[in-house]
Enzyme design. Structure first.
Site, PDB file in Angstrom:
ATOM      1  N   CYS A   6      33.378  39.675  40.529  1.00  0.00           N
ATOM      2  CA  CYS A   6      32.960  38.387  41.060  1.00  0.00           C
ATOM      3  C   CYS A   6      31.505  38.172  40.646  1.00  0.00           C
ATOM      4  CB  CYS A   6      33.075  38.367  42.575  1.00  0.00           C
ATOM      5  SG  CYS A   6      32.373  36.874  43.325  1.00  0.00           S
ATOM      6  N   ASP A  22      37.518  41.987  41.137  1.00  0.00           N
ATOM      7  CA  ASP A  22      38.650  41.072  41.220  1.00  0.00           C
ATOM      8  C   ASP A  22      39.771  41.677  40.393  1.00  0.00           C
ATOM      9  OD1 ASP A  22      37.597  38.941  42.803  1.00  0.00           O
ATOM     10  OD2 ASP A  22      36.465  38.233  41.072  1.00  0.00           O
ATOM     11  N   VAL A  26      47.584  41.011  16.614  1.00  0.00           N
ATOM     12  CA  VAL A  26      46.470  41.724  17.223  1.00  0.00           C
ATOM     13  C   VAL A  26      46.860  43.194  17.358  1.00  0.00           C
ATOM     14  CG1 VAL A  26      47.132  41.331  19.655  1.00  0.00           C
ATOM     15  CG2 VAL A  26      44.728  41.683  19.071  1.00  0.00           C
ATOM     16  N   GLU A  27      45.943  44.075  17.060  1.00  0.00           N
ATOM     17  CA  GLU A  27      46.188  45.511  17.225  1.00  0.00           C
ATOM     18  C   GLU A  27      46.041  45.818  18.713  1.00  0.00           C
ATOM     19  OE1 GLU A  27      46.062  49.267  17.996  1.00  0.00           O
ATOM     20  OE2 GLU A  27      44.022  48.446  17.951  1.00  0.00           O
ATOM     21  N   SER A  28      47.047  46.446  19.296  1.00  0.00           N
ATOM     22  CA  SER A  28      47.122  46.551  20.758  1.00  0.00           C
ATOM     23  C   SER A  28      46.033  47.418  21.387  1.00  0.00           C
ATOM     24  CB  SER A  28      48.501  47.044  21.191  1.00  0.00           C
ATOM     25  OG  SER A  28      48.776  48.316  20.661  1.00  0.00           O
ATOM     26  N   HIS A  44      37.683  33.583  38.004  1.00  0.00           N
ATOM     27  CA  HIS A  44      39.026  33.819  37.476  1.00  0.00           C
ATOM     28  C   HIS A  44      39.364  32.886  36.312  1.00  0.00           C
ATOM     29  CE1 HIS A  44      39.184  36.159  41.007  1.00  0.00           C
ATOM     30  NE2 HIS A  44      39.884  35.364  41.790  1.00  0.00           N
ATOM     31  N   GLU A  45      39.050  31.614  36.492  1.00  0.00           N
ATOM     32  CA  GLU A  45      39.363  30.626  35.457  1.00  0.00           C
ATOM     33  C   GLU A  45      38.647  30.955  34.154  1.00  0.00           C
ATOM     34  OE1 GLU A  45      39.423  28.553  39.532  1.00  0.00           O
ATOM     35  OE2 GLU A  45      38.170  30.036  38.530  1.00  0.00           O
TER      36      GLU A  45
END
Length: 155
Positions: free
Chosen positions: A53, A60, A75-77, A94-95
């Protein structure tokens, strides 16, 4: 290995890699998509995503689901995992966290399509869920529901 090895430029996979201290420091890696002529969906699920936060510094927690239809790149994981882990020291609402992840992936991969669901656990009794996608899903691609129940059943 031949000279056309599509994995030759990866630097994080296959060895010890330090966790980046911030999302800006994290290095995403990609490889050419050997199936770029086919529209198909890829899903990454991060059920233990954490950030901070920005006001209190308290953690969070979220369950992230990222679906994308690759174009020329995958994308390489491991690099994605390290990028997501770097948010544990990052303070943002969060957004902002959810959209930052989505936009970075879109800018880096140029997928045919991407959506993200950020299912955040409650703070102050209110869960905040954040959803975004680049536009309509490509026709003919099977996209299952993200499968995360409403908060009461999440867990």
């Amino acid at each position: 290995m031949s000279d056309d090895n599509i994995y030759k430029d990866l630097t994080q996979l296959g060895g010890a890699t330090r966790v980046p201290q911030s999302p800006g420091e994290a290095e995403l890696e990609r490889v050419p998509n050997p199936q770029a002529d086919t529209a198909y969906a890829v899903r990454f699920t991060a059920p233990e995503f954490t950030s901070l936060c920005p006001m209190t510094g308290q953690p969070d927690f979220a369950h992230l689901v990222i679906d994308y239809v690759p174009g020329d790149w995958l994308v390489e994981s491991k690099s994605l995992k390290l990028y997501l882990t770097s948010f544990r020291n990052h303070g943002a609402f969060h957004e902002d966290c959810t959209l930052t992840i989505a936009r970075r992936l879109v800018g880096f991969l140029a997928p045919r399509w991407l959506r993200i669901g950020g299912y955040w656990y409650p703070r102050g009794g209110i869960p905040i869920d954040v959803f975004w996608q680049t536009g309509p899903a490509p026709e003919g691609v099977w996209l299952p529901d993200q499968g995360v129940p409403p908060y009461r059943g999440r867990g």
